[in-house]
Design a protein around this motif. Sequence first.
Motif, mmCIF file in Angstrom:
data_model
loop_
_atom_site.group_PDB
_atom_site.id
_atom_site.type_symbol
_atom_site.label_atom_id
_atom_site.label_comp_id
_atom_site.label_asym_id
_atom_site.label_seq_id
_atom_site.Cartn_x
_atom_site.Cartn_y
_atom_site.Cartn_z
ATOM 1 N N HIS A 1 -16.706 8.116 22.215
ATOM 2 C CA HIS A 1 -15.854 9.273 21.933
ATOM 3 C C HIS A 1 -14.460 8.850 21.482
ATOM 4 O O HIS A 1 -13.855 9.516 20.637
ATOM 5 C CB HIS A 1 -15.753 10.164 23.166
ATOM 6 N N ALA A 2 -13.937 7.766 22.028
ATOM 7 C CA ALA A 2 -12.634 7.271 21.583
ATOM 8 C C ALA A 2 -12.675 6.941 20.094
ATOM 9 O O ALA A 2 -11.733 7.245 19.346
ATOM 10 C CB ALA A 2 -12.230 6.046 22.392
ATOM 11 N N ALA A 3 -13.765 6.331 19.660
ATOM 12 C CA ALA A 3 -13.911 5.990 18.238
ATOM 13 C C ALA A 3 -14.124 7.235 17.386
ATOM 14 O O ALA A 3 -13.540 7.382 16.309
ATOM 15 C CB ALA A 3 -15.071 5.016 18.052
ATOM 16 N N LYS B 1 0.824 -1.194 0.000
ATOM 17 C CA LYS B 1 0.000 0.000 0.000
ATOM 18 C C LYS B 1 0.864 1.252 0.000
ATOM 19 O O LYS B 1 1.874 1.324 0.671
ATOM 20 C CB LYS B 1 -0.921 0.027 1.222
ATOM 21 N N LYS B 2 0.427 2.272 -0.767
ATOM 22 C CA LYS B 2 1.125 3.547 -0.776
ATOM 23 C C LYS B 2 0.633 4.412 0.372
ATOM 24 O O LYS B 2 1.397 5.151 0.968
ATOM 25 C CB LYS B 2 0.905 4.252 -2.114
ATOM 26 N N LYS B 3 -0.659 4.341 0.665
ATOM 27 C CA LYS B 3 -1.221 5.155 1.738
ATOM 28 C C LYS B 3 -0.869 4.543 3.084
ATOM 29 O O LYS B 3 -1.021 3.355 3.307
ATOM 30 C CB LYS B 3 -2.742 5.230 1.596
ATOM 31 N N LYS B 4 -0.371 5.374 3.983
ATOM 32 C CA LYS B 4 -0.050 4.899 5.330
ATOM 33 C C LYS B 4 -1.344 4.707 6.100
ATOM 34 O O LYS B 4 -2.133 5.635 6.241
ATOM 35 C CB LYS B 4 0.845 5.909 6.039
ATOM 36 N N ILE B 5 -1.576 3.516 6.595
ATOM 37 C CA ILE B 5 -2.771 3.217 7.371
ATOM 38 C C ILE B 5 -2.483 3.465 8.845
ATOM 39 O O ILE B 5 -1.469 3.029 9.370
ATOM 40 C CB ILE B 5 -3.204 1.747 7.168
ATOM 41 N N ILE B 6 -3.390 4.191 9.495
ATOM 42 C CA ILE B 6 -3.281 4.403 10.936
ATOM 43 C C ILE B 6 -4.526 3.830 11.597
ATOM 44 O O ILE B 6 -5.648 4.182 11.235
ATOM 45 C CB ILE B 6 -3.145 5.889 11.284
ATOM 46 N N ALA B 7 -4.321 2.921 12.512
ATOM 47 C CA ALA B 7 -5.426 2.316 13.251
ATOM 48 C C ALA B 7 -5.186 2.500 14.746
ATOM 49 O O ALA B 7 -4.059 2.730 15.188
ATOM 50 C CB ALA B 7 -5.559 0.831 12.913
ATOM 51 N N GLY C 1 -8.253 11.406 11.831
ATOM 52 C CA GLY C 1 -7.492 10.822 10.738
ATOM 53 C C GLY C 1 -7.125 9.364 10.814
ATOM 54 O O GLY C 1 -6.403 8.866 9.943
ATOM 55 N N ALA C 2 -7.601 8.618 11.824
ATOM 56 C CA ALA C 2 -7.349 7.178 11.842
ATOM 57 C C ALA C 2 -8.303 6.489 10.862
ATOM 58 O O ALA C 2 -9.355 7.029 10.506
ATOM 59 C CB ALA C 2 -7.545 6.610 13.242
ATOM 60 N N ASP C 3 -7.927 5.310 10.425
ATOM 61 C CA ASP C 3 -8.736 4.569 9.453
ATOM 62 C C ASP C 3 -9.692 3.590 10.112
ATOM 63 O O ASP C 3 -10.742 3.292 9.554
ATOM 64 C CB ASP C 3 -7.808 3.810 8.494
#
Length: 207
Positions: A35-37, A12-18, A44-46
């Motif tokens: 609220h955490a979600a 993947k080119k896009k950096k995934i943030i979870a 900006g998290a995925d």
Amino acid sequence: MMRENRMPSKTKKKKIIAVLRIGHRLVRDDRVTTHAALVSRAFGADRIFMTGIDQSVKETVAAVGRRWGGDFSVEIIDDWKAVARAWKKSGGKIAHLTMYGLNVDDIADKMRDDGSDLLIIIGAEKVPREAYEMADYNVSVGSQPHSEIAALAILLDRLHGGRQLKKEFAGGRMKVVPTERGKKVVATVSASEEEGENDDGDSSSNL
């Protein structure tokens, strides 16, 4: 069993943030968990992995996505260690938010420049020692007691450099138009399209 598409892809080119949230205190209401979600989504998290939560939290966040757009997802898991191990095995990095870690401003550039997908661990309760040991980065947002949700928002902001605050969420039904005073919300789908979907929807409004 974990689906393979939960884990980062090396191609993947896009950096995934979870985000991985460990624990759920029954004495705290589901609003804090929600609220955490929502903060993960808005900053900006995925996706977010969560343990011990009620299905209603996932449904609430999904409803927000249908209304306001984006493809953020909530995944309810049983074993956070299995998720973390699989993430690292797939080539991703792990950051653990803790008041005992390195200051976020001293490490954010290194984390941002690393092209690996990133899993951010936060705790609703005391985090097991294994989280400290599995993490590539133990990160603090100051060294005073505070909210894990506030710390998550600050870390995500540092990683995105503020760009997430102007992110366009595709596929939503509503959009806020920034104004100096008042509230302006516009519909992004036609009335006929809304009626074709089994949801309450919202029409344009200038509140």
